[in-house]
Design an enzyme around this catalytic site. Structure first.
Site, PDB file in Angstrom:
ATOM      1  CG  HIS A 196       2.777  -6.050   3.718  1.00 22.52           C
ATOM      2  ND1 HIS A 196       3.386  -7.241   3.388  1.00 22.52           N
ATOM      3  CD2 HIS A 196       3.756  -5.121   3.717  1.00 22.52           C
ATOM      4  CE1 HIS A 196       4.691  -7.035   3.200  1.00 22.52           C
ATOM      5  NE2 HIS A 196       4.941  -5.765   3.394  1.00 22.52           N
TER       6      HIS A 196
ATOM      7  CG  ASN B 185      -6.113 -12.789  -1.504  1.00 19.45           C
ATOM      8  OD1 ASN B 185      -6.481 -12.070  -0.569  1.00 19.45           O
ATOM      9  ND2 ASN B 185      -4.873 -12.808  -1.946  1.00 19.45           N
TER      10      ASN B 185
ATOM     11  CG  HIS C 192       0.836  -1.595  14.192  1.00 19.60           C
ATOM     12  ND1 HIS C 192       0.921  -0.212  14.133  1.00 19.60           N
ATOM     13  CD2 HIS C 192       1.372  -1.935  15.385  1.00 19.60           C
ATOM     14  CE1 HIS C 192       1.482   0.244  15.238  1.00 19.60           C
ATOM     15  NE2 HIS C 192       1.774  -0.782  16.014  1.00 19.60           N
ATOM     16  CD  GLU C 193      -2.472  -8.516   9.380  1.00 16.15           C
ATOM     17  OE1 GLU C 193      -1.453  -8.647   8.691  1.00 16.15           O
ATOM     18  OE2 GLU C 193      -3.550  -8.072   8.911  1.00 16.15           O
TER      19      GLU C 193
ATOM     20  CD  GLU D  57       2.657 -12.581   1.873  1.00 11.90           C
ATOM     21  OE1 GLU D  57       3.168 -12.378   2.986  1.00 11.90           O
ATOM     22  OE2 GLU D  57       1.588 -12.063   1.512  1.00 11.90           O
TER      23      GLU D  57
END
Lengths: 718, 718
Positions: free
Chosen positions: A498, A208, A429-430, A523
């Site tokens: 997220h 990850n 907004h990442e 995803e």
């Protein structure tokens, strides 16, 4: 005779006074017993006369306040006298009750019932002349308990080394668990007995973007089942994680005991506490019916009511997005071919476009056209803003400014275009995990949203957190998410986070934090696949504390449609994707696929267009973790019902009993089910739609293909 | 014959081509030679024909980009091929020169001269197909060099494990050094040979609110002296520490070699770099005259010119403060007796006052009256704002909001009162090291300052930094100080930072960051004492990169005046305190003592009132590190001169030669000197003032008591 009876009575009274207290749930089915053994606090729990939690110890270990320097100094040095583990005497117990109803701003029901009996035990640690309170709330669905640290002379500031709250089961049980981790929940759920957890643990996780596993620990919410003739369903979770680290659970696989394991900061400290303070609630939901676990609202009930005055801007949102095409690799978030950009310095219009930037004016307008034509509330656009060229993997602090669009994204024109078409854009907004940078830009970013009428934002935390050393679930980062939610509220903005911490019922307090991902979502079907039973488990785990932006609705499940030879595919049938909108509660629901795929299946798409996202009522018709879930819900403020059912890797037949409908009324049911020959691997897009008039007396028998499902929309007949 | 000569010529040319390059200073006294040995870069330095730095290696070790997880993973794994240490070939060298003058906004001279010859060597690391540049600038006062990392295909992002820039002296030397540390410079300077550093190191430091020592390392700027018949003075420092960690110096005491040792973050990484980027300049100042070291402006010259457009708000500032009385323990910063307060929640007006809160309306007005009557620009008030009750030692992130005054501090009234009296208030922002919190509140805090007309702020960083794990000199924190300076500029505010990194000449680029403490200042006279030679050393070390807010001017040096039996005292005579205003350059100068003590010595106080803080010219009359400094300065824009001289623990006689004065003019000199019987221990307040007419031809002989001094103000005679 009298003498013996008196003695017996005295013995009974005496044992009651011997530091043991019993608390009952309102309906009497649960009994919690608190006791002190050698000065240490213990509790146990019985359900319908059966011990479900044996005497389990409580307490915390502390580090020296004010002396934390660096990791090398964090070993306990003669800490025993300083811990909050033993040396306690009980000085007070206070019983109380509450039976209230409250209406969540958005929820699975219009009204939630918060009904409990409470016992607050004050424990004085005589050697240190300080006291804490352990508070127990026993509901008809189980137990919640927390620590309270009142402000007092000898307890003002302390640093947590570890919280040691135990949950000791009397027997082995089946467990649906995720690898314990400080940064990610995006793993496949493992299904093993508790006793088998250490064995399975090393192979329980894949890679990850940000992960820090904890050996032989598991995450919460944790779902358990005592198997056998009289099964019991048990859920362990936490509620109201505020100004405190989130907890994993250490597992003793031989004694079937779980213990809290908090998330550390970069120096190994697990919490900086100033009194008065409270810990999160540790929750133990028990039922002999799996459905009742899904029905439990305990985690929300244990959170504080909101202090927000105006919640009118908080609305259910169905959206589409310029997103899936990047996830599958068809296009890019980035605009240019550059590998190295400097926000505020680089002139993006001078860079070489990569020719595959999804968030461009032409494409966005096409998505707007489609989403608006089909009645969606919003369109998410990822990759709209400068900085995606090198956004990941470099621990770049100033990675985005959240206000500079790419040269091919006309933010003003596109918002006007969308508004003319009756739709809003959803901001993205990442943060890349760079929380300090996001906080620096949050006001300007939210002001931009207000300027162009964006009602909601999807935030992301892909990658390691900055401040470097903090984890996604550390106390500091928890407080960051809350600061963002509160600041967004100032600007009347809804937040969907997220890669953040999984919710712990805090939507009651922060209702504009309407959803989170914080688990392995759709995803991952494109990243490694989700097991067929994945969605039959998540409602029992991830969803217990709040909604998940699972982003379902993939109609083109096989990706070789785009890339010949590509072996990736979404491991469900198309009909199951429809069911997810009912089975997986979220007030924020995405129709995640590309418009062209919906266009090719407009008949099936109709369900997604019709389904509500905010509810007056929810009925769990039938559920078994890891196997199947069948749910019926009534749209808020409308006489419309929706039913959804899903199965795991096994085909099943299910009879939908419509007795949840109001009596004496007729409804037109539109049923979307797997086709007779549907199969999630070989023939996922086979589905069958039919209409039928039903009433509360009706039943419909439905065949679900393996990893299949069905969805039903019910409108009243005039 | 011809043949031999040609061969000789060829040999000469050949050796020049053999990867060796020589750079000369403008006056030819310095020669730097660069070479590659086995693919590694080296340089050496000669001064007037003598080798002062032997071949010393350059380079950096890198960590894997993007893979930094946590400290346990930071060991080098087969890093050799990835480091920037060897495998280089020289592909280019570029010579250039610059001879410019520039005027600092505030400075020791009106104009600084920046005159150097430069050599930029491009080195290609063939195995990794990437190149760096090592840039050398050779001035008439010594060498500066740095690394440059151009943006290129194979060098975009990297993480520094350590910079390995060496400075290898050929001989042992006397060193004036501070214990190497990542968080504090507040130690007594040690005076030993390089060879004795490890021996002395363990006893070289006392306790500090935030400290992380580095065994056998020392801080920079570092002052050295090769003793003997022809002594050499050498200063090692760094300039332009921007977006990079500050460096200590590891010491090899047997080879007399120093090596850079950067400050890590909480995970042990020493810098996150995105190209194009540059390292700070490593500076080596050399002279056979100590005075020329003090005269060097190399560190400022090596910083970038400012990009600020408006610098008109940046002014020299002489101030007093509600401060010393708290430092000595006469009063408190905190308002109440509470031990535990919650900013934004606690109602401070309901708390019990401790009755000893210094920053109250009555006292502040008294200070305003005094400071304004005596012509000061500003009055600092510490303890004006809510939060001091528990500000320290608890790693409390939300420790202050910088905008909420205590109930007894009427911010509006006091500012109006001050302005009526022609004085401004100086803001105080103690951050407690909680940098994330300070950034969160900075806009509101600066807006408040603008609202009430505060032109400057003293910031403080007492205690460990938050983000926890970062150090005061880590890259992240360096960037924090710069962010604050830049944001303050938006609000036209001057910044004086305490407990921050020591300046590295960045006042050229950020002229509103006018001073810093960042060393052991006057307050330590109340905490443990400063050695009598302390002030004769600091200008050679701490001051090389910029001014220090040393806060001199204590007239009541013995603290038993306040507390009978108290053994603490400021280890100088009163006259030496006056001299410090001249000897220790800062555009921000405090008269630190209590008004009552100045009131009792108004005659001596006159010097402090008269002395300037911004200069047209500076002449170092005579100086020897650790022994004495005598300095003359001309006030900017005025025909006024000031002279100051100080000595260490030895009494000295010094003849002030006034040849620095313009010829043909007469000046009235007011001389403040130690009384005949003055002694810093037994009779510190004995001083003698007299006036004398002088010209450029005059000389005055002055006797300095041990740890004594003298100050002279010169006004032109009409």
């Amino acid at each position: 005779m009298l003498k013996i009876k008196l003695s017996a009575f005295a013995v009974v009274v005496g044992s009651m006074l011997l530091n043991a207290q019993t608390l009952s749930s309102p309906n009497g089915e649960f009994k919690m017993e608190f006791s002190l053994k050698n000065g240490s606090p213990y509790y146990n729990l019985k359900y319908k006369g059966e011990t479900v939690v044996e005497d389990s110890r409580l307490g915390l270990r502390l580090l020296k306040d004010g002396d934390i320097q660096f990791a090398s100094e964090l070993e306990r040095k003669d800490q025993q006298g300083q811990d909050l583990l033993e040396g306690f005497v009980k000085t007070k117990e206070e019983f109380s009750s509450k039976n209230e109803k409250w209406d969540p701003v958005l929820g699975e029901k219009k009204t939630y019932v918060n009904h409990y009996n409470e016992l607050a035990v004050t424990l004085n640690q005589t050697a240190n002349e300080r006291h804490i309170i352990v508070k127990f709330r026993l509901f008809n669905d189980g137990l919640g308990f927390r620590y309270e640290f009142p402000e007092q002379k000898n307890l003002n500031y302390f640093v947590i080394q570890e919280e040691d709250s135990e949950i000791d089961l009397p027997w082995d049980a089946k467990a649906w668990w995720l690898t314990g981790d400080y940064d990610s929940q995006e793993y496949q759920t493992q299904t093993t007995n508790i006793s088998e957890i250490p064995q399975r643990w090393p192979s329980s996780y894949d890679g990850n973007a940000s992960q820090t596993t904890i050996k032989n620990a598991v995450q919460s919410p944790l779902m358990l089942k005592k198997e056998g003739k009289q099964p019991l369903y048990i859920n362990l979770a936490e509620a109201a994680v505020v100004n405190y680290a989130a907890s994993n659970l250490e597992v003793d696989a031989t004694t079937y005991k779980f213990k809290t394991h908090l998330t550390p900061d970069g120096q190994g400290a697990k919490g900086y506490i100033q009194t008065p303070a409270v810990s999160p609630w540790r929750t133990i939901i028990v039922s002999d019916k799996a459905e009742e676990v899904l029905d439990s609202k305990m985690l929300f009930n244990l959170n504080e009511p909101t202090h927000y005055k105006d919640t009118s801007y908080i609305k259910p949102t169905k959206y589409m997005g310029v997103w899936w095409e990047m996830i599958i690799g068809k296009s890019q978030w980035a605009y240019s071919t550059a590998k190295n950009v400097h926000i505020g310095k680089t002139d993006f219009s001078s860079l070489t476009p990569n020719g595959n930037h999804a968030a461009n004016n032409t494409k966005v307008k096409e998505y707007i056209d489609f989403a608006s034509a089909h009645g969606f509330d919003a369109l998410l656009i990822e990759g709209w803003n400068a900085g995606w060229e090198d956004w990941f993997g470099h621990s770049k602090e100033f990675v985005f400014d959240f206000i500079t669009p790419y040269p091919d994204f006309d933010i003003e024109m596109l918002n006007q275009y969308a508004h003319q078409k009756g739709i809003r854009l959803m901001m993205h907004h990442e943060t890349s995990g760079s929380a300090t940078n996001y906080e620096r830009w949050a006001d300007k970013a939210f002001q931009l949203m207000n300027k162009y009428g964006y009602p909601s934002v999807k935030t992301g935390y892909v990658g390691n957190i900055i401040p470097r050393g903090e984890h996604h679930y550390s106390q500091w980062t928890i407080n960051h998410y809350l600061r963002i939610a509160e600041k967004a509220h100032e600007y009347k903005i809804m937040v969907n986070s997220h890669e953040s911490v999984r919710p712990s019922g805090q939507s009651r307090t922060y209702p504009n934090w309407i959803a989170a991902e914080a688990a392995r979502g759709t995803e991952f079907e494109a990243f490694g696949g989700n097991n067929p039973d994945h969605q039959t488990i998540l409602p029992f785990t991830r969803f217990m504390g709040g909604p998940m932006d699972y982003t379902p609705g993939i109609f083109q499940t096989k990706l070789d449609y785009y890339f010949p030879g590509d072996k990736r595919f979404v491991k469900t049938t198309l009909a199951k994707q429809l069911a997810l909108y009912v089975v997986m509660y979220s007030p924020l629901q995405m129709a995640a696929d590309l418009p062209e795929n919906y266009q090719r299946h407009l008949d099936a798409f109709q369900f997604i267009k019709d389904v509500a996202a905010d509810w007056d009522d929810t009925v769990i018709l039938s559920a078994e973790p890891g196997d199947y879930i069948h749910t019926a819900r009534k749209a808020k403020g409308k006489d419309e019902w929706f039913v959804g059912g899903i199965t795991d890797e096994n085909a099943r037949r299910f009879t939908v009993d419509f007795s949840f409908l109001p009596k004496g009324k007729k409804y037109e049911a539109t049923v979307y089910q797997d086709g007779k020959d549907a199969d999630y691997i070989s023939n996922p897009q086979s589905y069958h739609i039919f209409k039928k008039t039903v009433s509360s007396k009706s039943k419909i028998s439905i065949d679900l293909a393996r990893s299949g499902g069905y969805a039903i929309s019910l409108k009243p007949l005039k």
